[in-house]
Design a protein around this motif. Sequence first.
Motif, short mmCIF file in Angstrom:
data_model
loop_
_atom_site.label_atom_id
_atom_site.label_comp_id
_atom_site.label_asym_id
_atom_site.label_seq_id
_atom_site.Cartn_x
_atom_site.Cartn_y
_atom_site.Cartn_z
N ARG A 270 -43.59 -52.31 -26.02
CA ARG A 270 -42.41 -51.58 -26.49
C ARG A 270 -41.85 -50.63 -25.43
O ARG A 270 -40.85 -49.99 -25.64
N PHE A 271 -42.52 -50.52 -24.31
CA PHE A 271 -42.02 -49.67 -23.24
C PHE A 271 -41.27 -50.55 -22.24
O PHE A 271 -41.86 -51.37 -21.56
N LYS A 272 -39.97 -50.43 -22.25
CA LYS A 272 -39.17 -51.19 -21.28
C LYS A 272 -38.21 -50.21 -20.63
O LYS A 272 -38.21 -49.03 -20.92
N SER A 273 -37.38 -50.76 -19.77
CA SER A 273 -36.49 -49.88 -19.04
C SER A 273 -35.55 -49.10 -19.97
O SER A 273 -35.34 -47.91 -19.82
N GLN A 274 -34.99 -49.79 -20.97
CA GLN A 274 -34.09 -49.15 -21.95
C GLN A 274 -32.99 -48.37 -21.26
O GLN A 274 -32.64 -47.27 -21.68
N GLN B 90 -29.89 -47.60 -23.40
CA GLN B 90 -30.23 -46.58 -24.40
C GLN B 90 -30.18 -45.19 -23.74
O GLN B 90 -29.71 -44.22 -24.33
N MET B 91 -30.65 -45.16 -22.51
CA MET B 91 -30.65 -43.89 -21.76
C MET B 91 -29.21 -43.43 -21.52
O MET B 91 -28.90 -42.23 -21.62
N VAL C 60 -27.84 -41.95 -24.77
CA VAL C 60 -28.32 -40.59 -25.10
C VAL C 60 -27.79 -39.56 -24.09
O VAL C 60 -27.51 -38.43 -24.46
N GLU C 61 -27.63 -39.98 -22.84
CA GLU C 61 -27.04 -39.06 -21.85
C GLU C 61 -25.60 -38.71 -22.26
O GLU C 61 -25.18 -37.56 -22.15
N ALA D 34 -42.02 -41.62 -17.06
CA ALA D 34 -42.12 -42.68 -16.05
C ALA D 34 -40.73 -43.13 -15.59
O ALA D 34 -39.80 -43.17 -16.39
N TYR D 35 -40.60 -43.42 -14.33
CA TYR D 35 -39.38 -43.98 -13.72
C TYR D 35 -38.14 -43.13 -13.99
O TYR D 35 -37.05 -43.66 -14.22
N ARG E 276 -34.27 -44.40 -13.87
CA ARG E 276 -33.66 -44.56 -15.18
C ARG E 276 -32.72 -43.41 -15.53
O ARG E 276 -31.55 -43.60 -15.77
N GLN E 277 -33.26 -42.19 -15.51
CA GLN E 277 -32.45 -41.08 -16.01
C GLN E 277 -31.32 -40.71 -15.05
O GLN E 277 -30.20 -40.47 -15.48
#
Lengths: 543, 293
Positions: A341-345, A348-349, A352-353, A420-421, A425-426
């Motif tokens: 269930r942990f993917k780059s998403q 989604q990021m 939310v940003e 992580a990452y 990602r962010q």
Amino acid sequence: MNRLQLFYCLIRADFLERTRRYSFLITLGFTLYAAYVFLPPNPSNYATLQLDGHRGIYNSAWVGSLVAMMTTMFLSFAGFYLVKNSLARDRQTRVGEILAATSLTRPQYLIGKALSNFAVLCVMIFLMITAAGVMQLIRGEDTHLQLWMLTVPFFLITLPVMAIVAALAVLFESIKFLRGGLGNVLFFFLWIFAVSSEALNHEMFLGINIPLKSMQASAESLYPEYQTKREKMSMGFSFKDEGQQWHLTTYEWHGVDWTAEDIVGRMLWFGVAFGIVLAAGLFFDRFDSTQNQPRGEPRRHGGWVRSFRDKNDSSHMYPEVSETNGTKTVAVHLSPLSEMRFKSQFFQMVIVELKVMLKGLSRWWYLVAFGLIIASLAVPLDVSRQILLPLAWVWPILLWSAMGVRETQYRTHQLIFSAAYSLKRQLPAMWLTGVIIAMLVGSGVAIRLTIAGEWGGMFAWCVGAMFIPSLALAMGVWTGSSKLFEVIYLLLWYVGPMNKILALDYLGSSPETIAAGIPQIYLVLTLVLCCLAVIGRRRQLTI
Amino acid sequence: MNIVIENISKRYKGNVWGLRDFTLTIGSGVLGLLGPNGAGKSTLMRILATVTRPSAGTITWNGINIEKSPNDLRAVLGYLPQDFGVYPNLTAIEFLEYLAAAKGLNHAIARKRIDELLQLVNLVDVRRRPLGGFSGGMRQRIGIAQALLNDPQLLIVDEPTGGLDPEERVRFRNLLSELSGDRIVILSTHIVSDVEATATHIAIIQKGKLITHATPERLLSSVDGSVWEWVIPSAELPLIKQRYLISSTMRRTDGVRVRAISKAAPDSAQAVQPTLEDAYLHWVSNHTVDPNG
């Protein structure tokens, strides 16, 4: 403790706290460099003050007045942003709450802060005076140092202006909606107004016209042809085209004959500054951040200022929430999460940003943004590109200026940077969010350009939409403050797209800009800024 | 599952050492990290959470160097810093959704997890209120919830009970105990009772150095027979304080009841059962003997 001792202690603590920072040393370094560039040799490819091809020889009178005028002009701008952090620091460090619990009155506290602001600016001015004296000797046109002639312009022109700046900084910090980015933007326009008025010979608080008129009168008496060409003077940095130089005719100027009226007029500005500080007391909440807060449910749209302004104080912007089930103890099962269930998403990021960025904006903000889009579609393309696009791309300035800064200002950095990452990602998600905002607000112009088949303009538009958030992100990540971007971007915006300086037209708002290949340069700059942002964030992640 | 800390040092500007030559191996269970203020606990927590780099030494998570490959650890890390902020305009749900996305959690899974966590930290009723109006204790609970978002294998909590009321503190302690089964929990605090209730191992750190690492039982046995209680006249208290390591004092009608740690029995004193607080005081005031031998 008597009042003088009290002020001394207040100013001393605040002054030491500021001047013991590395950033202050850097500021002093810039001050020295400024003194150097304010007095160019003759000939030179730029001039800081030329009166129809004339200037005074570098004697103490001319050097003192010129450097004082230039310092007044630039430090009245930069100085404000430099010192507008005094109350914010007390809020951030919570020292303010301790002080609020003492017998210190609002006027005492604010006067102390204004004096501390003034002291910081004075240090820079005294350094500038020293540097001006040294520069006079280095240029060697007149090596006879006349201390009085050198320093008087600083005392009578620059210092009163600095008093006003110090007081305005306190006033802006005392008024809730002017504490943050909105205050920074408003001061920019206030300063533009003050400088423009001065340029139009209206006597404003800057006082630059007093020596300028004397210099012009002197030139007029020496050179009969001068009078007819008075409008050809320039003050500020006037560059010649490549390969060309200013060859200025020099004359001797002996300084301003200061009359009692002049001196009183200038000293009155100290009184005005004092009045501004006292007025600030009317708005200062004495660190009681619950003052004037709405009762009951917080408003859903609390004003577009709310998300940005007082970032360190915003923890108390809402009524305190009380718990209703404090005594309940519930046994809860936590579902285990599989690694699948942990993917780059990434998207989604981005979502939310975008939520974080837009949260708290008022309907008015959206209404103006929507109005700009509609107007861009309705007016002729040239008007749309040259007027409405710059307006559309300054409107979200406070959204962009929060980029890369939010984590530090709200102290969420440890939570986010330990994920992580975060760098992959962010940070890109935040950048993309900034680009999306730019593209949405500027979409009216993009539609027009597409319909008109102006692909060069469309390319420039895309570059502009990427350049702005890249600049914001890089500056935010490296400075940890939104202030630098707000100031630099407004300057760039004002000088470039608004005043049609080709090289600074990052929007590509005219066909000439596109023909000159300016968008390509900004594309490269965008890449450089993105790299800087990544390097800066990487550094934050590994400190 | 283990985390191996080898000769870690952290040097700050001005030649100030946060940690010095710190070595420790941590396995499953709750490790209580105790130490006085400024001992280096938070520095160690930040290094373990990969938000600060050590000046020297290595840390491996299941054999992987966390300085070289921090993301391997970050993917399974839950971290509650001592001092953190929130976005005041976001609601509890929105803030947790944001951090879930930052941690790479699938949105649907994250929503379910957030609902569970909000129940766990007792914030369901205020989940749609902006965080700006939350009290310190409620924010701390949001911090606890975010640390558990990704079902972490390594949970690092730095001074987690600060600002919590007694009931929430008990609740949090129980939660830590329940969570510790198949994961590593590192609990840094200077509140000995928090550690007493939850820790399976205790490390005491002082001036950046590890002074002991043992089970609570071994730590207690290190002061067995060295803890005394007796009643003295109030006037003698200053003298007693100079002579013995005082653990606690209590005023009574007949004088002051003193609890002290001493190898030799004070006059008219009775030996009492040591507590972890006694052991902690003993170790931070005199750390020459290691109970592990």
